[in-house]
Design a protein around this motif. Structure first.
Motif, short mmCIF file in Angstrom:
data_model
loop_
_atom_site.label_atom_id
_atom_site.label_comp_id
_atom_site.label_asym_id
_atom_site.label_seq_id
_atom_site.Cartn_x
_atom_site.Cartn_y
_atom_site.Cartn_z
N PHE A 122 0.87 -1.18 0.00
CA PHE A 122 0.00 0.00 0.00
C PHE A 122 0.90 1.23 0.00
O PHE A 122 2.09 1.13 0.28
CB PHE A 122 -0.87 0.03 1.27
N SER A 123 0.32 2.39 -0.28
CA SER A 123 1.10 3.62 -0.09
C SER A 123 0.20 4.65 0.60
O SER A 123 -1.03 4.62 0.42
CB SER A 123 1.59 4.17 -1.44
N ILE A 124 0.82 5.53 1.36
CA ILE A 124 -0.01 6.46 2.13
C ILE A 124 -0.73 7.47 1.23
O ILE A 124 -1.74 8.05 1.64
CB ILE A 124 0.75 7.19 3.26
N ALA A 125 -0.26 7.61 -0.02
CA ALA A 125 -0.94 8.52 -0.94
C ALA A 125 -2.31 7.98 -1.35
O ALA A 125 -3.17 8.73 -1.82
CB ALA A 125 -0.08 8.73 -2.18
N GLU A 126 -2.54 6.68 -1.15
CA GLU A 126 -3.82 6.07 -1.57
C GLU A 126 -4.93 6.29 -0.55
O GLU A 126 -6.10 6.07 -0.86
CB GLU A 126 -3.64 4.56 -1.77
N GLY A 127 -4.57 6.64 0.67
CA GLY A 127 -5.61 6.84 1.70
C GLY A 127 -5.61 5.71 2.71
O GLY A 127 -5.24 4.58 2.40
N ASP A 128 -6.07 6.04 3.94
CA ASP A 128 -5.97 5.07 5.04
C ASP A 128 -7.09 4.03 5.05
O ASP A 128 -7.10 3.14 5.89
CB ASP A 128 -5.92 5.81 6.39
N ASP A 129 -8.03 4.13 4.09
CA ASP A 129 -9.13 3.17 4.08
C ASP A 129 -8.88 1.97 3.17
O ASP A 129 -9.74 1.11 3.02
CB ASP A 129 -10.43 3.86 3.65
N LYS A 130 -7.71 1.92 2.56
CA LYS A 130 -7.50 0.89 1.53
C LYS A 130 -7.41 -0.53 2.08
O LYS A 130 -7.77 -1.49 1.41
CB LYS A 130 -6.25 1.22 0.69
N ALA A 131 -6.93 -0.68 3.30
CA ALA A 131 -6.88 -2.03 3.88
C ALA A 131 -8.30 -2.54 4.12
O ALA A 131 -8.64 -3.67 3.78
CB ALA A 131 -6.08 -2.02 5.17
N ALA A 132 -9.15 -1.68 4.69
CA ALA A 132 -10.53 -2.08 4.98
C ALA A 132 -11.31 -2.33 3.69
O ALA A 132 -12.20 -3.18 3.64
CB ALA A 132 -11.22 -1.00 5.80
N LYS A 133 -10.96 -1.59 2.62
CA LYS A 133 -11.69 -1.76 1.36
C LYS A 133 -11.18 -2.95 0.54
O LYS A 133 -11.83 -3.36 -0.41
CB LYS A 133 -11.57 -0.49 0.51
N HIS A 134 -9.99 -3.43 0.89
CA HIS A 134 -9.42 -4.57 0.16
C HIS A 134 -8.99 -5.64 1.16
O HIS A 134 -7.79 -5.92 1.30
CB HIS A 134 -8.23 -4.12 -0.70
N PRO A 135 -9.95 -6.20 1.87
CA PRO A 135 -9.59 -7.11 2.97
C PRO A 135 -8.92 -8.40 2.53
O PRO A 135 -8.20 -9.01 3.31
CB PRO A 135 -10.94 -7.40 3.65
#
Lengths: 129, 217
Positions: free
Chosen positions: B138-151
């Motif tokens: 992941f990268s922080i430029a993508e936003g902090d919700d990416k883990a929850a959105k791509h479980p």
């Protein structure tokens, strides 16, 4: 669009299981919510994948399973529409359990053709008896 | 008439993946399937890693993209064992493409093989390629919700890398929330904060070295 890869993999797998000469009416598949399968994209992919194959005209019955969430407080595992859904005990830090299954469940075969409709037919030979 | 079956839909892919896995294992190579969205910095991370570990670990790369050989060209500056796999319309690599890629690479020359998957956080996760582990980027430029959105990648990965940490002063990213989401999906997965372009990859490099050592011992 992993739906198309899944659809083509499904066609190959059904080919292995379908008795020769049989017509498949329906292919039933179950998918866990982790897989991120979009039902309408999957239907479209299925239509494209079965075009001009032995499965042409068959129906895909796709069931997306519900999330199974585990509550860290009361330890209950419950079905939920959305991931991270809070537990009815009030706990909000639930965790998903599994959810990554992708299984071919069953094939429904078309009924074999029945006897000819005109059953009153009698052999002309019988008149001579 | 219903014929009950209950079988993994991707069984045929998984069978080829097992052939790849045996080939990689027999060569004594540790294999990573690297999965992340387009632009998260997978290729940049590989460039920095190859530069950093030159002369210490022998790393080969299979790189998947829909089209172009640009990634392979970038990586080839630092490594001679690189094969580009163009998937055409495919949004992920499958085991058969990797099997073909393996035919073009001499595994006997390698300690580590990295398969850089097509930039995508969803589709590649479900397809076993024969790797030892999946690493999610992941990268922080993508936003902090990416883990929850791509479980799914969080669930399947052995290690997660959070890249572009050098951009932290310029982007809004709730690290605590990101970590909490990951922990709820997979409490066993390790998360490392890195910056490929700034060379902040010490933890990642140590982790790679440990995998090779534990493979040998």
């Amino acid at each position: 669009m992993h739906e198309f890869s899944i659809a083509t993999a499904l066609v190959d797998l059904v080919k292995q299981h379908c008795p020769p000469g049989e017509k498949v009416e329906r292919v039933s598949v179950s998918a866990g919510p982790m897989r991120g399968i979009e039902p309408s994209a999957m239907q479209w992919a299925w239509e494209a994948a079965i075009d001009e194959t032995f499965l042409e005209g068959s129906e895909l019955d796709l069931k997306i399973e519900l999330w199974q969430m585990r509550c860290p407080a009361c330890k209950k595992i419950f079905a939920a529409k959305n991931m991270f859904e809070p537990c009815e005990c009030g706990c909000e830090t639930t965790s998903p359990v599994e959810g990554n299954e992708l299984k071919l469940i069953s094939l429904t075969l078309a009924d074999p053709p029945g006897p000819p409709e005109n059953t009153s037919w009698t052999s002309p030979l019988s008149k001579t008896c | 008439m219903d014929i009950p079956i209950v079988e993994n839909v991707l069984k045929l892919n998984d069978e080829v993946a097992q052939i790849n896995r045996a080939k990689i294992r027999d060569a004594g190579v540790f294999c990573i399937d690297m999965i992340g969205s387009p632009g998260c910095g997978k290729t940049a991370l590989l460039e920095t890693t190859l530069k950093h570990l030159a002369g210490q670990l022998r790393i080969g790369v299979l790189v998947g993209d829909l089209t172009t050989t640009r990634d392979a060209q970038r990586i080839a500056q630092w490594c001679s064992d690189v094969v580009q796999i163009n998937t055409g319309k495919g949004c992920h690599l499958d085991a058969n493409q990797v099997r073909q890629g393996l035919e073009q690479i001499d595994l006997a020359n390698l300690d580590i093989l990295v398969i850089e998957n097509v930039g995508n956080l969803i589709c590649p996760v479900g397809f076993d390629l024969g790797q030892n582990v999946k690493v999610g980027v992941f990268s922080i430029a993508e936003g902090d919700d990416k883990a929850a959105k791509h479980p799914y990648i969080v669930q399947e990965a052995e290690l997660l890398l959070l890249n572009k940490m050098d951009l932290k002063p310029y982007v809004s990213f709730d690290l605590r929330q990101f970590r909490e989401d990951i922990d709820r999906i997979n409490s066993d997965v390790q998360l490392m904060e890195i910056s490929a372009t700034e060379g902040w990859i010490a933890d990642w490099v140590q982790w790679l070295s440990r995998q090779v050592v534990s493979k040998v011992s």
